[in-house]
Design a protein around this motif. Sequence first.
Motif: not given
Length: 236
Positions: A36-37, A154-155, A159-163, A42-44
Amino acid sequence: MSVTKPIPSLRFPAPHLPQHGTAWRGAIGGMLGIAIAGGIGVILWGATTATLPWLVAPAGASAVLIFAVPASPLAQPWPLIGGNVLSACVGLLCGHLIGMPLMAGSLAVGLAIAAMSVARCMHPPGGACALLYALAASGPDKWNALHLVTIFANAVALGGVAWLFNNASGHSWPHRAPTPPSRSAHSALAHQALAATLAEWDEMIDADIADLDAIFQAVERRIRSIEQSAPPASQI
């Protein structure tokens, strides 16, 4: 009579392997986090852009911490984001000011450790960030402040995925130490003794004192339960 301290053994330590469910949970979380990161990068700014990388290697080390050992003080949100970004800033400064890759890289890692200690965001992948950005800034690519966007994105994405992932799989993140069922004068004294012991050792232990206190109390309760359920000596 002097006592000679034994020389530490160089053998491999006894393995402390996680349960299979925990290992697979960390592996799946790490895979999703990096995917996801990287996908957001890639999208940005595209996968083939020569301006910015869409993913940097220290993110992989961060993924190991936040998904495999999410209770570690080194794997919490502020260390994840602050440690990586702060160290990358230190690396850029050293790379541009010194210009010699070896000197810039070594100084950047040392200063990054000091900066993370002061800012209370110690995060081992931060050392890799400092080295990467120092080498890239002093090398032919001449990385600049714009490249901080990558490690920040990336960070934050990790963090969002980890949450989402850690909380959905039953592991609070940001981590919260288990609350003891009750606190007595003895448990308060044990907490003070534990804090004094850690201060006396003068070592950085990769566990929060609240977690150590909760573990100590849980072990004490388990021992009392075993002692209470054991038959009297006269019946043995």
